[in-house]
Design an enzyme around this catalytic site. Sequence first.
Site, PDB file in Angstrom:
ATOM      1  N   LEU A 105      -1.334   6.224  -4.051  1.00 14.41           N
ATOM      2  CA  LEU A 105      -0.070   6.946  -4.194  1.00 14.41           C
ATOM      3  C   LEU A 105       1.049   6.369  -3.328  1.00 14.41           C
ATOM      4  O   LEU A 105       2.102   6.982  -3.177  1.00 14.41           O
ATOM      5  CB  LEU A 105      -0.273   8.429  -3.883  1.00 14.41           C
ATOM      6  N   GLY A 106       0.812   5.222  -2.763  1.00 13.97           N
ATOM      7  CA  GLY A 106       1.885   4.556  -2.016  1.00 13.97           C
ATOM      8  C   GLY A 106       2.156   5.174  -0.658  1.00 13.97           C
ATOM      9  O   GLY A 106       3.265   5.045  -0.120  1.00 13.97           O
ATOM     10  N   SER A 107       1.145   5.821  -0.086  1.00 13.27           N
ATOM     11  CA  SER A 107       1.338   6.487   1.204  1.00 13.27           C
ATOM     12  C   SER A 107       1.830   5.517   2.280  1.00 13.27           C
ATOM     13  O   SER A 107       2.727   5.838   3.071  1.00 13.27           O
ATOM     14  CB  SER A 107       0.016   7.139   1.605  1.00 13.27           C
ATOM     15  N   ALA A 166       5.468   4.718   1.882  1.00 12.84           N
ATOM     16  CA  ALA A 166       6.300   5.904   2.122  1.00 12.84           C
ATOM     17  C   ALA A 166       6.433   6.198   3.619  1.00 12.84           C
ATOM     18  O   ALA A 166       7.540   6.480   4.096  1.00 12.84           O
ATOM     19  CB  ALA A 166       5.736   7.109   1.379  1.00 12.84           C
ATOM     20  N   ASP A 171       4.802  -1.390  -4.712  1.00 17.73           N
ATOM     21  CA  ASP A 171       4.780  -0.105  -3.994  1.00 17.73           C
ATOM     22  C   ASP A 171       6.054   0.100  -3.189  1.00 17.73           C
ATOM     23  O   ASP A 171       6.737   1.125  -3.312  1.00 17.73           O
ATOM     24  CB  ASP A 171       3.594  -0.062  -3.021  1.00 17.73           C
TER      25      ASP A 171
HETATM   26  O1  PMV Z   1      -1.293   0.829  -3.621  1.00 17.20           O
HETATM   27  P1  PMV Z   1      -2.005   1.026  -4.906  1.00 17.20           P
HETATM   28  O2  PMV Z   1      -3.433   1.403  -4.721  1.00 17.20           O
HETATM   29  O3  PMV Z   1      -1.238   1.870  -5.872  1.00 17.20           O
HETATM   30  O4  PMV Z   1      -2.158  -0.402  -5.638  1.00 17.20           O
HETATM   31  C1  PMV Z   1      -1.164  -1.304  -5.783  1.00 17.20           C
HETATM   32  C2  PMV Z   1      -1.265  -1.974  -7.089  1.00 17.20           C
HETATM   33  C3  PMV Z   1      -2.058  -3.261  -7.206  1.00 17.20           C
HETATM   34  O5  PMV Z   1      -1.556  -3.904  -8.376  1.00 17.20           O
HETATM   35  C4  PMV Z   1      -3.537  -2.974  -7.397  1.00 17.20           C
HETATM   36  C5  PMV Z   1      -1.890  -4.180  -6.010  1.00 17.20           C
HETATM   37  C6  PMV Z   1      -0.493  -4.724  -5.841  1.00 17.20           C
HETATM   38  O6  PMV Z   1      -0.219  -5.237  -4.740  1.00 17.20           O
HETATM   39  O7  PMV Z   1       0.320  -4.698  -6.774  1.00 17.20           O
END
Ligand code: PMV
Length: 311
Positions: free
Chosen positions: A102-104, A107, A148
Amino acid sequence: MFEASAPAKVILFGEHAVVYGQPAIAVPVSGLRATATFYESAERGLRIKAVDMGEVLPVMIDSELVDNALILTAQKVLRTLSANPPDAMIELRSTIPMASGLGSGAAVSTAIARALLGGMRLTLNIDELNAIIYEVEKIYHGTPSGIDNTVVVYEQPVYFVKDQPLQLLSVQKPFTIVIADTGQASLTRVAVGDVRQLYEQQSARILPIIKRIGHIAQQAQTALKSGDLDELGPLMDENHRLLQELTVSSPELDQLVVVARNAGAIGAKLSGGGRGGNMIALVTSGNAEAIKQALLRAGAVRVFISEVGSC
Ligand code: PMV
């Protein structure tokens, strides 16, 4: 006193493939937030109080090899502006579950950077801030794509391609998603590393999967721009199947995806790094609550309903 915050995010389409240059779509989840509050202090130096973790972290401007993302964020902001640490405390609180896609991480870093800037009456433009948060993200992710930090810092839906200029995505028709947490913490870094290994060992099989995921993200962008929400469901379902082939789903994620679909979701998939963390389902405002309840009965530990594109 100065308070700042930043939202959670979910990836709608394209996780993992985005690391290999394919497009991905992510949206902010404004109802879940990290909040940082800057207080001037009588004590010397800058400290960050991570309230949920019960930790107080001193920020040293000149220490190298910092492996704490909160300290590193403050350090990078101060160094970018050639500023000395203020005598202050930044209190950090977050309602975003950690290590669950969820991008904690992005954030909390964004909230701290904004609180520090606001408290010191300094400014950075949003691109400079995004670049700092990207650098800090490397602590969590190793080689993050940048999706993210971008969606969290801009707090708008994005159509993201690594190393390309930012493309904000205008969502023609607002829609509702349900986000359900398996409760299993999972490190994105590990899942990304495993996909990399698979890609290197079996590129002839994996490359077409990655390209197809990218194509799905393109099709989804067209559907979102034209407000054709029914098109998104089958695209989510196919994206989930392809992520299973990349080995980043889990029995729990698969089960919640099936439960959501059986309860009437238009489409469902895992979201983020996978192996645990969250899944998302595209729902209608009419069936969101029933799908939420079905997911809770099936063992989801937290379920949020979020509106996308309504501001
Ligand atoms: O932070 P997360 O778990 O939502 O994952 C990021 C998405 C990935 O494509 C798996 C990794 C990235 O760096 O883009």
